[in-house]
Design an enzyme around this catalytic site. Structure first.
Site, PDB file in Angstrom:
ATOM      1  CB  SER A  58      57.965  69.769  89.323  1.00  0.00           C
ATOM      2  OG  SER A  58      56.946  70.087  90.249  1.00  0.00           O
ATOM      3  CE1 TYR A  84      59.912  75.545  89.493  1.00  0.00           C
ATOM      4  CE2 TYR A  84      57.837  74.350  89.493  1.00  0.00           C
ATOM      5  CZ  TYR A  84      59.139  74.483  89.923  1.00  0.00           C
ATOM      6  OH  TYR A  84      59.682  73.530  90.766  1.00  0.00           O
TER       7      TYR A  84
HETATM    8  N1  LIG Z   1      61.290  71.935  96.770  1.00  0.00           N
HETATM    9  C1  LIG Z   1      60.228  71.505  96.118  1.00  0.00           C
HETATM   10  O1  LIG Z   1      59.101  71.460  96.654  1.00  0.00           O
HETATM   11  C2  LIG Z   1      60.343  71.035  94.698  1.00  0.00           C
HETATM   12  C3  LIG Z   1      59.255  70.354  94.148  1.00  0.00           C
HETATM   13  C4  LIG Z   1      59.338  69.892  92.845  1.00  0.00           C
HETATM   14  C5  LIG Z   1      60.489  70.135  92.110  1.00  0.00           C
HETATM   15  N2  LIG Z   1      61.524  70.829  92.663  1.00  0.00           N
HETATM   16  C6  LIG Z   1      62.701  71.049  91.836  1.00  0.00           C
HETATM   17  O2  LIG Z   1      63.822  70.520  92.475  1.00  0.00           O
HETATM   18  C7  LIG Z   1      64.993  71.243  92.070  1.00  0.00           C
HETATM   19  C8  LIG Z   1      65.772  71.669  93.308  1.00  0.00           C
HETATM   20  O3  LIG Z   1      64.933  72.502  94.078  1.00  0.00           O
HETATM   21  P1  LIG Z   1      65.165  72.790  95.645  1.00  0.00           P
HETATM   22  O4  LIG Z   1      63.835  72.859  96.252  1.00  0.00           O
HETATM   23  O5  LIG Z   1      66.202  71.895  96.183  1.00  0.00           O
HETATM   24  O6  LIG Z   1      65.697  74.298  95.512  1.00  0.00           O
HETATM   25  P2  LIG Z   1      66.792  75.116  96.382  1.00  0.00           P
HETATM   26  O7  LIG Z   1      66.567  76.545  96.056  1.00  0.00           O
HETATM   27  O8  LIG Z   1      66.707  74.700  97.783  1.00  0.00           O
HETATM   28  O9  LIG Z   1      68.157  74.615  95.723  1.00  0.00           O
HETATM   29  C9  LIG Z   1      68.411  74.905  94.354  1.00  0.00           C
HETATM   30  C10 LIG Z   1      69.882  75.187  94.155  1.00  0.00           C
HETATM   31  O10 LIG Z   1      70.058  75.585  92.771  1.00  0.00           O
HETATM   32  C11 LIG Z   1      71.005  76.641  92.757  1.00  0.00           C
HETATM   33  N3  LIG Z   1      70.860  77.425  91.521  1.00  0.00           N
HETATM   34  C12 LIG Z   1      69.850  78.254  91.170  1.00  0.00           C
HETATM   35  N4  LIG Z   1      70.090  78.822  89.980  1.00  0.00           N
HETATM   36  C13 LIG Z   1      71.284  78.332  89.550  1.00  0.00           C
HETATM   37  C14 LIG Z   1      72.080  78.549  88.396  1.00  0.00           C
HETATM   38  N5  LIG Z   1      71.709  79.392  87.430  1.00  0.00           N
HETATM   39  N6  LIG Z   1      73.253  77.882  88.293  1.00  0.00           N
HETATM   40  C15 LIG Z   1      73.664  77.032  89.281  1.00  0.00           C
HETATM   41  N7  LIG Z   1      72.955  76.804  90.395  1.00  0.00           N
HETATM   42  C16 LIG Z   1      71.779  77.445  90.535  1.00  0.00           C
HETATM   43  C17 LIG Z   1      70.699  77.454  94.013  1.00  0.00           C
HETATM   44  O11 LIG Z   1      71.777  78.292  94.401  1.00  0.00           O
HETATM   45  C18 LIG Z   1      70.408  76.344  95.023  1.00  0.00           C
HETATM   46  O12 LIG Z   1      71.575  75.953  95.716  1.00  0.00           O
HETATM   47  C19 LIG Z   1      64.488  72.414  91.226  1.00  0.00           C
HETATM   48  O13 LIG Z   1      64.619  72.090  89.861  1.00  0.00           O
HETATM   49  C20 LIG Z   1      63.024  72.514  91.612  1.00  0.00           C
HETATM   50  O14 LIG Z   1      62.239  73.086  90.603  1.00  0.00           O
HETATM   51  C21 LIG Z   1      61.490  71.277  93.949  1.00  0.00           C
END
Ligand SMILES: NC(=O)c1ccc[n+]([C@@H]2O[C@H](COP(=O)([O-])OP(=O)(O)OC[C@H]3O[C@@H](n4cnc5c(N)ncnc54)[C@H](O)[C@@H]3O)[C@@H](O)[C@H]2O)c1
Length: 261
Positions: free
Chosen positions: A138, A151
């Site tokens: 991130s 986090y």
């Molecule tokens: N969306 C943002 O703004 C953002 C910014 C920086 C980093 N991130 C990172 O990107 C990654 C994806 O985030 P996103 O925004 O697409 O989230 P999201 O919630 O839209 O998708 C995440 C997916 O991970 C799955 N998941 C959660 N826990 C799990 C587990 N224990 N085992 C298997 N699957 C699991 C969920 O069911 C979901 O389908 C994360 O690591 C998040 O921290 C997101």
């Protein structure tokens, strides 16, 4: 284009960034194995992408689930070339309010799962002749917001994990961290919904990026694919911010129009 029929294992691939990454790999003639706890969305992906995709219901914070899922992936596709460590959850707490169980949960899903998936995938990637591990970290690996002690800690630790894998498995395997700013995904939508005034927090999120918008998940999926491709063959051990310029500006200078005549 990446050589046909290579296989990418993508954690958290049923929604958001992971889903977009799976789509880009498949659109480029490859196959995707997605590990996720969301059975409804995972099944939808299976239906949409058919034989190019394998959805496995697995909690990637549990070694038993990861070991079984990787075995299932190998039985179906016979090889693993790329690992996209991406599953993550977001919670809010500081060092005093954070419950011990909540700390452990975030560490297990956002950090330990990256190690577990690397542990079980890397031997297959070596057997396939090499590949690439992408760790979705991130922008918060570098800059911090309030009330996210667990986090932030996990996301910062992923930079060390990325360097460690890059060193220990070079030259056959590259390892790169991808560090997004705000991305319009279900995770972010539900975080905004928790606020007293969701539209105010959405507007503030948009405004903190120099580009005055949040990213679409496809933009992150494309970077992940690029970093796995031969076009990025000299990149390893690094972290790439894809953050619309978040944190670049400090707003204390005397601007044009504010200078003394
Ligand atoms: N969306 C943002 O703004 C953002 C910014 C920086 C980093 N991130 C990172 O990107 C990654 C994806 O985030 P996103 O925004 O697409 O989230 P999201 O919630 O839209 O998708 C995440 C997916 O991970 C799955 N998941 C959660 N826990 C799990 C587990 N224990 N085992 C298997 N699957 C699991 C969920 O069911 C979901 O389908 C994360 O690591 C998040 O921290 C997101």
């Amino acid at each position: 284009m990446i050589e046909q029929q290579k296989v990418a294992v993508i954690t958290g691939g049923a929604k958001g960034i992971g889903r977009s990454a799976a789509k880009v790999f498949i659109d480029n003639g490859m196959r995707a194995c997605i590990l996720d706890v969301d059975i409804t969305e995972g099944n939808k992906m299976q239906e949409e992408f058919g034989e190019s995709l394998l959805f496995i219901n697995a909690d990637v914070s549990k070694s038993k689930d990861v070991a079984a899922a990787i075995e299932q992936c190998m039985a179906k596709f016979g090889r693993i070339d790329y690992l996209i460590n991406n599953a993550g959850i977001q919670k809010y707490a500081n060092a005093v309010t954070c419950l011990e169980e909540e700390w452990d949960l975030i560490m297990n899903v956002n950090l330990k799962s990256y190690f577990l998936c690397a542990k079980y995938c890397l031997p297959h990637m070596q057997a396939a002749g090499g590949g690439c591990v992408i760790n979705v970290a991130s922008v918060q690996s570098f800059v911090a917001s309030a009330n996210a002690v667990h986090y932030l800690t996990a996301k910062a630790a992923l930079l060390g994990f990325t360097r460690s894998v890059a060193i220990d498995f070079a030259p056959a395997i590259r390892c790169v961290a991808v560090c997004p700013g705000t991305v319009d995904t279900p995770m972010v939508r539900s975080a905004w919904a928790e606020a007293v005034d969701p539209s105010a927090i959405e507007e503030a999120s948009i405004n903190m990026h120099l580009l005055k918008r949040v990213a679409q998940p496809e933009e992150i999926g494309e970077l992940i694919y690029y970093l796995c491709s031969p076009k990025a063959s000299f990149i390893t051990g690094q972290a790439f911010r894809i953050d619309g310029g978040l944190g670049v500006a400090i707003d204390v200078s005397v601007k044009e129009g504010q200078k003394k005549k």
